[in-house]
Design an enzyme around this catalytic site. Structure first.
Site, PDB file in Angstrom:
ATOM      1  N   ASP A  79     -61.824 -36.672  17.283  1.00  0.00           N
ATOM      2  CA  ASP A  79     -61.867 -36.732  18.742  1.00  0.00           C
ATOM      3  C   ASP A  79     -61.645 -35.341  19.326  1.00  0.00           C
ATOM      4  O   ASP A  79     -61.064 -34.474  18.659  1.00  0.00           O
ATOM      5  CB  ASP A  79     -60.772 -37.706  19.235  1.00  0.00           C
ATOM      6  CG  ASP A  79     -61.040 -38.228  20.630  1.00  0.00           C
ATOM      7  OD1 ASP A  79     -61.951 -37.723  21.313  1.00  0.00           O
ATOM      8  OD2 ASP A  79     -60.308 -39.154  21.057  1.00  0.00           O
ATOM      9  N   LYS A  82     -55.330 -35.225  26.785  1.00  0.00           N
ATOM     10  CA  LYS A  82     -56.645 -35.846  26.661  1.00  0.00           C
ATOM     11  C   LYS A  82     -56.909 -36.727  27.886  1.00  0.00           C
ATOM     12  O   LYS A  82     -56.015 -36.999  28.665  1.00  0.00           O
ATOM     13  CB  LYS A  82     -56.724 -36.713  25.383  1.00  0.00           C
ATOM     14  CG  LYS A  82     -56.815 -35.853  24.130  1.00  0.00           C
ATOM     15  CD  LYS A  82     -56.967 -36.666  22.854  1.00  0.00           C
ATOM     16  CE  LYS A  82     -58.104 -37.646  22.855  1.00  0.00           C
ATOM     17  NZ  LYS A  82     -59.429 -37.087  23.138  1.00  0.00           N
ATOM     18  N   GLU A  84     -58.678 -44.143  23.394  1.00  0.00           N
ATOM     19  CA  GLU A  84     -58.526 -43.050  22.412  1.00  0.00           C
ATOM     20  C   GLU A  84     -57.159 -43.117  21.745  1.00  0.00           C
ATOM     21  O   GLU A  84     -57.036 -42.902  20.536  1.00  0.00           O
ATOM     22  CB  GLU A  84     -58.699 -41.695  23.103  1.00  0.00           C
ATOM     23  CG  GLU A  84     -60.151 -41.395  23.472  1.00  0.00           C
ATOM     24  CD  GLU A  84     -60.335 -40.086  24.191  1.00  0.00           C
ATOM     25  OE1 GLU A  84     -61.438 -39.528  24.125  1.00  0.00           O
ATOM     26  OE2 GLU A  84     -59.389 -39.620  24.853  1.00  0.00           O
TER      27      GLU A  84
END
Ligand SMILES: O=C[C@H](O)[C@H](O)[C@H](O)COP(=O)(O)O
Length: 231
Positions: free
Chosen positions: A84, A97, A106
């Site tokens: 990621d 993030k 995520e």
């Protein structure tokens, strides 16, 4: 001088060597991960066998378009590796993030994975987290009350932030899980763990974009090559 796109591709390419035949793979969200997905699709076409679990509807669509075999996290609740991107990475591999709004899925996917590998270009490396606004995913119910409770929780830590409701055009941005996002501009976050704990005590907060102790390794593409960082 390499462009940002070339650096993202270089990081994605380096990540391919971490993918082994037969792996169940968490697949992140964002432009860097999309560069990786396109390279992964070439490998799958050449015979690599992997099954992906997407961290967003956007990633799911792209992977299916490129014929990467996909499953849900319900079908594969334990994953070998998640790859990621990130908006910020500090020296201890703590991350911010959620710039693309996928932070909740995520984080769920990262926690379900034995290992998380972050891919990024060098612009994402920071001394101290917080220059990038921290995405906070909130429930739509009682949005103003949650806004005020976040300000209070942050104030108790001696911090202050500007909180802005994320929009897509004139409408509020809605995450894949049906929530809203407040982007919190701190400038710098001196103690990410304290902030994380404080935010998670606010009932309307579903999740935030601080990923602490989740990333095991990072591949950071620079003009002079890809740096491999470990936690
Ligand atoms: O919600 C989005 C994700 O956390 C992305 O991984 C992050 O925003 C980095 O995206 P990009 O690779 O496009 O900079």
């Amino acid at each position: 001088m390499a462009t940002a796109d070339e650096l993202k591709r270089a990081a994605g390419e380096a990540a391919l060597s971490h993918v082994e035949d037969g792996m169940n793979l968490g697949i992140g969200t964002g432009t860097t991960t999309e560069a990786f997905i396109r390279l992964l699709a070439d490998k799958v076409r050449d015979g690599l066998q992997v099954t992906g679990v997407a961290t967003s509807e956007r990633t799911e669509r792209l992977c299916r378009e490129l014929s990467i075999p996909m499953a849900t996290l319900e079908e594969l609740p334990k994953l070998d590796l998640t790859i990621d991107g990130a908006d910020e990475i500090d020296q201890s591999l703590r991350l911010v993030k959620g710039g693309g709004g996928a932070l909740l899925r995520e984080k769920i996917v990262a926690v379900a994975s034995r290992k998380m590998l972050v891919i990024a270009d060098e612009a994402k490396l920071v001394e101290t987290l917080g220059a990038f606004p921290l995405p906070i995913e909130i429930n739509g119910f009682g949005m103003i009350a949650t806004y005020l409770a976040i300000q209070e929780a942050v104030g108790e830590l001696g911090l202050s932030c500007e909180l802005i409701l994320r929009r897509r055009g004139p409408e509020p941005f809605i995450t894949d899980s049906g929530h809203l996002i407040l982007d919190a501009s701190f400038g710098r976050i001196p103690d990410p763990h304290a902030l994380s704990n404080a935010l998670l005590k606010v009932p309307g907060v579903v999740e935030h974009g601080l990923f602490l102790g989740l990333a095991d390794e990072a591949l950071v593409a620079t003009a002079s090559g890809v740096r491999h960082l470990t936690a």
